[in-house]
Scaffold this motif. Sequence first.
Motif, PDB file in Angstrom:
ATOM      1  N   GLU A 289       0.822  -1.209   0.000  1.00 54.93           N
ATOM      2  CA  GLU A 289       0.000   0.000   0.000  1.00 54.93           C
ATOM      3  C   GLU A 289       0.858   1.261   0.000  1.00 54.93           C
ATOM      4  O   GLU A 289       0.478   2.274  -0.598  1.00 54.93           O
ATOM      5  CB  GLU A 289      -0.935  -0.006   1.208  1.00 54.93           C
ATOM      6  CG  GLU A 289      -1.989  -1.101   1.190  1.00 54.93           C
ATOM      7  CD  GLU A 289      -2.959  -0.934   0.034  1.00 54.93           C
ATOM      8  OE1 GLU A 289      -3.080   0.181  -0.509  1.00 54.93           O
ATOM      9  OE2 GLU A 289      -3.611  -1.937  -0.327  1.00 54.93           O
ATOM     10  N   LYS A 292       1.783   1.950  -3.523  1.00 55.38           N
ATOM     11  CA  LYS A 292       0.659   2.480  -4.288  1.00 55.38           C
ATOM     12  C   LYS A 292       0.440   3.961  -4.023  1.00 55.38           C
ATOM     13  O   LYS A 292       0.034   4.712  -4.919  1.00 55.38           O
ATOM     14  CB  LYS A 292      -0.620   1.717  -3.928  1.00 55.38           C
ATOM     15  CG  LYS A 292      -0.650   0.275  -4.379  1.00 55.38           C
ATOM     16  CD  LYS A 292      -1.942  -0.389  -3.937  1.00 55.38           C
ATOM     17  CE  LYS A 292      -1.973  -1.857  -4.307  1.00 55.38           C
ATOM     18  NZ  LYS A 292      -3.223  -2.518  -3.833  1.00 55.38           N
ATOM     19  N   ARG A 293       0.692   4.396  -2.790  1.00 53.08           N
ATOM     20  CA  ARG A 293       0.470   5.796  -2.424  1.00 53.08           C
ATOM     21  C   ARG A 293       1.659   6.682  -2.752  1.00 53.08           C
ATOM     22  O   ARG A 293       1.628   7.887  -2.489  1.00 53.08           O
ATOM     23  CB  ARG A 293       0.158   5.912  -0.939  1.00 53.08           C
ATOM     24  CG  ARG A 293      -1.024   5.141  -0.415  1.00 53.08           C
ATOM     25  CD  ARG A 293      -2.301   5.386  -1.181  1.00 53.08           C
ATOM     26  NE  ARG A 293      -2.568   6.774  -1.476  1.00 53.08           N
ATOM     27  CZ  ARG A 293      -3.506   7.200  -2.299  1.00 53.08           C
ATOM     28  NH1 ARG A 293      -4.267   6.324  -2.919  1.00 53.08           N
ATOM     29  NH2 ARG A 293      -3.682   8.482  -2.520  1.00 53.08           N
ATOM     30  N   ARG A 319     -11.027   9.514   6.345  1.00 53.17           N
ATOM     31  CA  ARG A 319     -10.664   9.443   4.929  1.00 53.17           C
ATOM     32  C   ARG A 319     -10.400  10.836   4.355  1.00 53.17           C
ATOM     33  O   ARG A 319      -9.495  11.020   3.530  1.00 53.17           O
ATOM     34  CB  ARG A 319     -11.763   8.739   4.132  1.00 53.17           C
ATOM     35  CG  ARG A 319     -11.889   7.249   4.443  1.00 53.17           C
ATOM     36  CD  ARG A 319     -12.857   6.581   3.493  1.00 53.17           C
ATOM     37  NE  ARG A 319     -12.379   6.614   2.122  1.00 53.17           N
ATOM     38  CZ  ARG A 319     -13.161   6.673   1.047  1.00 53.17           C
ATOM     39  NH1 ARG A 319     -14.495   6.740   1.199  1.00 53.17           N
ATOM     40  NH2 ARG A 319     -12.646   6.692  -0.166  1.00 53.17           N
ATOM     41  N   GLU A 323      -6.810  12.344   2.858  1.00 54.52           N
ATOM     42  CA  GLU A 323      -6.610  13.052   1.584  1.00 54.52           C
ATOM     43  C   GLU A 323      -5.892  14.372   1.789  1.00 54.52           C
ATOM     44  O   GLU A 323      -5.040  14.763   0.972  1.00 54.52           O
ATOM     45  CB  GLU A 323      -7.951  13.290   0.892  1.00 54.52           C
ATOM     46  CG  GLU A 323      -7.761  13.922  -0.483  1.00 54.52           C
ATOM     47  CD  GLU A 323      -9.072  14.323  -1.159  1.00 54.52           C
ATOM     48  OE1 GLU A 323      -9.001  14.914  -2.256  1.00 54.52           O
ATOM     49  OE2 GLU A 323     -10.145  14.065  -0.594  1.00 54.52           O
ATOM     50  N   ASN A 395      -6.799   4.263   1.959  1.00 52.82           N
ATOM     51  CA  ASN A 395      -7.948   4.506   1.082  1.00 52.82           C
ATOM     52  C   ASN A 395      -8.546   5.889   1.351  1.00 52.82           C
ATOM     53  O   ASN A 395      -9.654   6.019   1.877  1.00 52.82           O
ATOM     54  CB  ASN A 395      -9.001   3.414   1.307  1.00 52.82           C
ATOM     55  CG  ASN A 395     -10.170   3.526   0.349  1.00 52.82           C
ATOM     56  OD1 ASN A 395     -10.013   3.990  -0.787  1.00 52.82           O
ATOM     57  ND2 ASN A 395     -11.347   3.117   0.803  1.00 52.82           N
ATOM     58  N   THR A 397     -10.141   9.760   0.503  1.00 50.72           N
ATOM     59  CA  THR A 397     -11.107  10.282  -0.465  1.00 50.72           C
ATOM     60  C   THR A 397     -10.341  10.934  -1.615  1.00 50.72           C
ATOM     61  O   THR A 397      -9.114  11.092  -1.559  1.00 50.72           O
ATOM     62  CB  THR A 397     -12.024  11.326   0.194  1.00 50.72           C
ATOM     63  OG1 THR A 397     -11.221  12.377   0.758  1.00 50.72           O
ATOM     64  CG2 THR A 397     -12.874  10.701   1.288  1.00 50.72           C
ATOM     65  N   SER A 398     -11.063  11.333  -2.625  1.00 50.67           N
ATOM     66  CA  SER A 398     -10.425  12.006  -3.773  1.00 50.67           C
ATOM     67  C   SER A 398     -11.274  13.206  -4.191  1.00 50.67           C
ATOM     68  O   SER A 398     -11.608  13.372  -5.359  1.00 50.67           O
ATOM     69  CB  SER A 398     -10.257  11.021  -4.929  1.00 50.67           C
ATOM     70  OG  SER A 398     -11.508  10.464  -5.280  1.00 50.67           O
TER      71      SER A 398
END
Length: 437
Positions: A289, A292-293, A319, A323, A395, A397-398
């Motif tokens: 992870e 991935k980030r 979350r 972000e 995980n 938010t976006s």
Amino acid sequence: PPPGRGQAGPAAGQRRPEPENDWDGPQPEETHPFFTGADTPVPARGRRDEDDDRYDESDDAYDDHGGDGDRRGDGKKKGRSGRACLVVAVVLLGVVGGVSYVGYNFYQDRFGPPPDFSGSGTGAVQIVVPEGASGAEIAALLVKGGVVKSQGAFVEAQKDNPKGDTIQAGVYTLGTGMSGQNAVTKMLDPKSQDVLIVAPGWRNGQVYAAIDKRLGVKDGTTKAVAKSQLKTLGLPDWAQNNGKIKDPLEGFLLPGNYGVAKGTKPEAALKQMVTRADDAYTKADLVGEAEKRGLRDPWQLLTVASLVQAEGKTHDDFRKMSEVVYNRLKPTNTETNQLLQFDSTFNYLKGQSKIDLTEAEVNGNHDPYNTYTVKGLPPGPIGNPGPDALAAAVNPTSDGWMYFVATDGADKTEFAKTNAEFEKLKDKFNDNKGLGG
């Protein structure tokens, strides 16, 4: 074979007709008592005639051509048969009784209730239930401690209780000689749980102090052990230790309930927490992870999770907070120029928990943990994140969140995407502060 005595053979020159098959020809008359219904004759013990297939008639016996007809009506014969029937009946009753007894015991062993005490217990005994223990394993510990009489008594009572499967790891104070039902009920009562609770977001300093208090040892004992035995506590390979990190064990004392009974050594308590943290981080695949980030290693991902835990107020905040961290770390960030500007990091280096910091105190400090003056993430975690914060770190938010303010000064966090929106949130915070909020 030649015909037996008293039987006529075929005439000279004649042949006995052959039957078409084994069953068409004349069959010999059945004389066995089983088929004729006659009483079974018992031959007398007589002298065997060497020239004949008969017993000597002088011994009052019968030969193989037929028994003594007078004896068939003999009362003594009937009496003997009656006694034989009685013996058979008694034997059968004994067999039936034996089978019934064995069957009853088999039924009790297989289907009867397990051995159990009937009381609520006496005295006090501590039972340590390890993490992930099954009902049968817990039952075995209780039997060994003299709490319940059998594993089955506890397991059955646990199944019968709607909350029976919620018994958690920890230390329980119970009595000896308890029924399975009473043992389950007692273990579900929080008052019986003698556990050390590490809350999400606790810093290591809080955990060390709690362990010292639980074990009744001098203040600072556990902290000293953590420092001196760091390499033996089971940290993963990616854990770091350098001059900038204030506590290499920070972030590895995973929140949860721990069985830390009197007499436990501090290093055993710490190792239990580190082991559980390592398992949780492996399952969450922090290594994959982090890649991935776009982070350097899982150490940085754990640091992000600790920031999310410290700054977020509710589950829904996490979350969004995650972000905010990632957006501020981006090289393209022209809003804060890669400065996180988190109060939580400054409070960590100061060992305090203030929400209203002044510009003078934060701008005059250039410690690596002061994210107001040093870009990027702090050198390491600033607390021990819980599972929700860790999940949010992998995980986020976006939605474009860049700012946040605890507008009520305590529990309510609001988010903004632009500096203009952020200024409005600051005004709202100042208004609430003036009202004593």
